[in-house]
Design an enzyme around this catalytic site. Structure first.
Site: not given
Ligand code: NAD
Length: 284
Positions: A54, A98, A121
Site C-alpha cells: 500500500k 487492517q 475500504d
C-alpha cells in the site's frame, strides 16, 4: 487454448501512474494532498507485507500513506478513540483498519465508528448500503479492483453469465452486485451449493473467492471463460490461488495469476478511493 494472462500488476501500474497521478496533481493545485491512514494492530506477517505494498503504490500515485501501529494488546477503546481523532482530522481523507483484529476488539464496532466519507475500504454499513442501492459510493477495494481489471481488458459483462464462488461481505457479495449493475446474470455459489460444476458450466466469467487453495480445476472451467482468481495462499513458501492455474489456463481465454493478479488491483482501488475521498472533500 492457452489463456491470456491478465496482469493486475501491469494494469494497476498503468492506472496509478497515469489517471490517479494526474488527479493527485490537480488536487495539489488546490493545496490538497490525499492522505491515507492505515491502522495496523499486531504483527501479522501477511498484513505487514500488504501494508508495505500500500505504501509503495501510494508513492506511485503521489498520495501520503501513514501507518499507525498498535500492539496486539491495545484496548478497543484506544482504537475507537484514534478513529474518532482521524474522523475529525481534516488533513486525513481515508482510513482503513487492517483486518483481522485481535479477538478482544469488535470489528463491527470499529467499522461502525469510521466516518463513511473516509471509509476507503468501503466496509461501513452506510457505504455497503449505498452500493446495494446502486448509489455513488466508496466501493470495497477487491471487488472494485476486479471490475477495473475487467474494464481494462474490455470485458463487456452485459448479458453475460458470471459465476461467483464465495459470498463474503468483502468479496463475493459486493462483486456480485457490481456485476449485476453491469447487466450480467450472476450465479452466487457458496459452501452449501450443490453441484458446483453445473453452476460453472455456462459461465462466461468465473470469479473465485472461496479461500481454498487450488479449489477450482481446469476441467470445471468452460472453454473460453474469463477467470478471476481472488484467493491467495502460501503453501510451503509458494503462493497460489483458489484456482489451479496450470489446468485452468489451458481452458480459459484469460486468467489472473497469483501473485500479480487481483492483489495489486485491490491496492490500486484503495488508492483511488482515497483520491475520490479527497476530491469530494475539495468540492464540499
Ligand atoms: P471468506 O473465507 O470470508 O469466504 C469464503 C467464501 O467461500 C464463503 O462464502 C464460503 O461459503 C465459500 N466457500 C468455502 N468453501 C466453499 C466450497 N467448498 N464451495 C463453494 N463455496 C465455498 O473469504 P474471503 O475473505 O472472501 O477471501 C477469499 C479468498 O480471497 C481468500 O483466499 C483470501 O485470502 C483472498 N482474498 C484476496 C484478496 C486480494 O486482494 N487478493 C482480498 C480479499 C481476499
Amino acid at each position: 487454448m492457452s489463456a491470456e494472462i491478465i496482469s493486475g500488476k501491469e494494469v494497476a501500474e498503468n492506472i496509478l501512474t497515469t489517471d490517479l497521478k494526474s488527479r493527485v496533481e490537480k488536487l495539489k493545485q488546490s493545496n490538497i494532498i490525499p492522505k491515507l491512514v492505515v491502522i495496523l494492530v499486531g504483527e501479522m506477517k501477511a498484513s505487514a507485507s500488504y501494508v508495505a505494498q500500500k505504501e509503495k503504490f501510494a508513492g506511485k500515485a503521489g498520495i501520503i500513506s501513514e501507518v499507525q501501529r498498535f500492539d496486539d494488546n491495545v484496548s478497543e477503546d484506544e482504537i475507537l478513540n484514534r478513529i474518532s481523532e482521524i474522523n475529525s482530522d481534516k488533513s486525513i481523507h481515508g482510513v482503513i483498519v487492517q483486518l483481522p483484529l485481535p479477538k478482544h476488539i469488535s470489528v463491527a464496532k470499529v467499522l461502525n465508528n469510521i466516518n463513511p466519507d473516509k471509509d476507503v475500504d468501503g466496509f461501513t454499513p452506510f457505504n455497503v448500503g449505498k452500493l446495494f442501492l446502486g448509489e455513488d459510493t466508496l466501493v470495497s477495494c477487491t471487488p472494485k479492483g476486479i471490475m477495473l481489471m475487467l474494464e481494462s481488458k474490455n470485458v463487456d459483462l452485459s448479458g453475460k453469465n458470471v459465476t461467483v464462488i464465495g459470498r463474503s461481505n468483502i468479496v463475493g457479495k459486493p462483486v456480485s452486485i457490481l456485476c449485476q449493475q453491469q447487466n450480467a446474470t450472476v450465479t452466487m455459489c457458496h459452501s452449501k451449493t450443490k453441484d458446483l460444476d453445473s453452476k460453472l458450466a455456462d459461465a462466461d466469467v468465473v470469479i473465485v473467492a472461496a479461500g481454498v487453495p487450488r479449489f477450482i480445476s481446469g476441467s470445471q472451467i468452460p472453454e473460453g471463460a474469463v477467470v478471476i482468481d481472488v484467493g491467495i495462499h502460501n503453501i510451503e513458501g509458494k503462493l497460489c490461488g483458489d484456482v489451479d492455474f496450470e489446468s485452468a489456463s489451458k481452458r480459459a481465454s484469460a486468467i489472473t495469476p497469483v501473485p500479480g493478479g487481483v492483489g495489486p488491483m485491490t491496492v490500486c482501488a484503495l488508492i483511488e478511493n482515497t483520491i475520490i475521498a479527497a476530491e469530494r472533500f475539495n468540492s464540499a
